[in-house]
Design a protein around this motif. Structure first.
Motif, short mmCIF file in Angstrom:
data_model
loop_
_atom_site.label_atom_id
_atom_site.label_comp_id
_atom_site.label_asym_id
_atom_site.label_seq_id
_atom_site.Cartn_x
_atom_site.Cartn_y
_atom_site.Cartn_z
N SER A 221 6.07 -0.57 -16.36
CA SER A 221 6.15 -1.68 -17.32
C SER A 221 7.60 -1.92 -17.75
O SER A 221 8.02 -3.06 -17.94
N TYR A 222 8.37 -0.85 -17.89
CA TYR A 222 9.78 -0.99 -18.26
C TYR A 222 10.56 -1.68 -17.13
O TYR A 222 11.38 -2.58 -17.38
N ILE A 223 10.30 -1.25 -15.89
CA ILE A 223 11.00 -1.85 -14.74
C ILE A 223 10.67 -3.33 -14.61
O ILE A 223 11.57 -4.17 -14.42
N VAL A 224 9.40 -3.67 -14.74
CA VAL A 224 8.99 -5.07 -14.63
C VAL A 224 9.62 -5.90 -15.75
O VAL A 224 10.11 -7.01 -15.51
N TYR A 225 9.61 -5.36 -16.95
CA TYR A 225 10.18 -6.09 -18.09
C TYR A 225 11.66 -6.37 -17.86
O TYR A 225 12.14 -7.49 -18.14
N GLN A 226 12.40 -5.39 -17.37
CA GLN A 226 13.82 -5.58 -17.12
C GLN A 226 14.05 -6.67 -16.07
O GLN A 226 14.94 -7.50 -16.21
N ARG A 227 13.22 -6.67 -15.04
CA ARG A 227 13.36 -7.68 -13.99
C ARG A 227 13.00 -9.07 -14.51
O ARG A 227 13.69 -10.05 -14.19
N VAL A 228 11.94 -9.16 -15.30
CA VAL A 228 11.50 -10.45 -15.81
C VAL A 228 12.53 -11.03 -16.77
O VAL A 228 12.88 -12.21 -16.70
N THR A 229 13.04 -10.21 -17.67
CA THR A 229 14.02 -10.70 -18.63
C THR A 229 15.33 -11.09 -17.94
O THR A 229 15.98 -12.07 -18.32
N ALA A 230 15.72 -10.31 -16.93
CA ALA A 230 16.93 -10.65 -16.18
C ALA A 230 16.76 -11.97 -15.43
O ALA A 230 17.67 -12.82 -15.42
N HIS A 231 15.59 -12.18 -14.87
CA HIS A 231 15.31 -13.43 -14.15
C HIS A 231 15.31 -14.61 -15.11
O HIS A 231 15.88 -15.67 -14.82
N ASP A 232 14.68 -14.43 -16.28
CA ASP A 232 14.62 -15.51 -17.26
C ASP A 232 16.00 -15.86 -17.80
O ASP A 232 16.32 -17.04 -18.02
N SER A 233 16.84 -14.84 -18.03
CA SER A 233 18.17 -15.10 -18.58
C SER A 233 19.05 -15.84 -17.57
O SER A 233 19.85 -16.70 -17.94
N GLN A 234 18.87 -15.56 -16.29
CA GLN A 234 19.64 -16.24 -15.25
C GLN A 234 19.29 -17.71 -15.17
O GLN A 234 20.14 -18.57 -15.01
N HIS A 235 17.98 -18.00 -15.29
CA HIS A 235 17.53 -19.39 -15.16
C HIS A 235 17.73 -20.18 -16.45
O HIS A 235 17.71 -21.40 -16.41
N SER A 236 17.90 -19.50 -17.57
CA SER A 236 18.11 -20.22 -18.82
C SER A 236 19.58 -20.45 -19.11
O SER A 236 19.94 -21.22 -20.00
N ASP A 237 20.45 -19.78 -18.35
CA ASP A 237 21.90 -19.92 -18.56
C ASP A 237 22.39 -21.21 -17.89
O ASP A 237 22.35 -21.34 -16.67
N PRO A 238 22.86 -22.20 -18.66
CA PRO A 238 23.28 -23.47 -18.08
C PRO A 238 24.55 -23.35 -17.25
O PRO A 238 24.86 -24.23 -16.44
N PHE A 239 25.29 -22.26 -17.41
CA PHE A 239 26.53 -22.07 -16.66
C PHE A 239 26.32 -21.13 -15.49
O PHE A 239 27.24 -20.80 -14.79
#
Length: 239
Positions: A221-239
């Motif tokens: 669950s920790y590994i999945v959470y880290q991957r999901v949050t990293a993916h979301d932060s990349q796609h939400s970053d306009p730059f």
């Protein structure tokens, strides 16, 4: 009543009160009460209340306490704990019926285990020779398999499932962790069923799957959470 109220009722009908697990739990509780009442006059004053790892009785208790305790536990599960679950907060509106069904299945399994233990205490008290470690390992392993088959349908909630800091805060992490957890429970249950027929492995057949599921699910669950949050932060970053 307005038209919008009618539409909401059609879209989200109220769940049935007497579902299959509720009927099963009520039946188990009734059986426990009948067994306690019918067998009480025939039991000795002291009945087995505790066993060691080898399945040998090492403690006794008055028959009223030992026999009455099992229906009392089941009553608490059916009425008190199930009522608390209904009053608890909801993390998501989706999957309420699935969550309720899973919780009821879990409570049914625990109540069924209480019934088996009650029958075992009665049988041993009346002179019947039973292999308690085999009974417990076999029943608990079946319980694991049943839970594993329903775990993938469970949605995020406070009461049931693999509740880590990461599954509770993220739907994707919750769903992926419970899909894996479901398979782990089934595999662990199958291992326990095999181990129940080998006296030297019965204790291991329960403890190892339980610890294995807990540790693997927590780390995953920790590994999945880290991957999901990293993916979301990349796609939400306009730059």
């Amino acid at each position: 009543m307005s038209a919008s109220d009618n539409e909401r009722e059609k879209i989200a009908p109220q769940p049935k009160t007497w579902t299959m697990p509720v009927v099963l739990m009520t039946t188990i509780l009734a059986l426990q009460l009948i067994i306690a009442i019918v067998t009480y006059p025939f039991l000795p004053d002291q009945v087995p209340s505790h066993w060691n790892a080898a399945g040998q009785v090492n403690s006794y208790a008055p028959k009223l306490i030992a026999i009455g305790l099992f229906p009392l536990i089941s009553f608490m599960l059916l009425v008190v704990l199930r009522g608390l679950v209904k009053m608890g907060p909801r993390l998501t509106r989706d999957g309420e019926s699935s969550n309720r069904f899973f919780i009821d299945i879990t409570l049914s399994g625990v109540m069924l285990l209480m019934l088996v233990l009650q029958l075992t205490v009665v049988a041993i008290s009346l002179g019947v020779k039973l292999d308690l470690p085999f009974v417990i390992c076999f029943v608990v392993s079946l319980f694991f398999i049943v839970l594993g088959n329903y775990m993938g349908k469970l949605r995020r909630n406070f009461w049931a499932g693999i509740r880590t800091p990461w599954t509770l805060t993220n739907d994707t992490t919750w769903e992926r962790t419970h899909r894996l957890g479901g398979w782990l429970f089934v595999v662990g249950g199958l291992f326990g069923l095999i181990a129940s027929f080998v006296p030297q492995l019965r204790f291991v057949g329960i403890i190892v799957p339980a610890i294995g599921v807990a540790v693997i699910s927590y780390v995953y669950s920790y590994i999945v959470y880290q991957r999901v949050t990293a993916h979301d932060s990349q796609h939400s970053d306009p730059f």
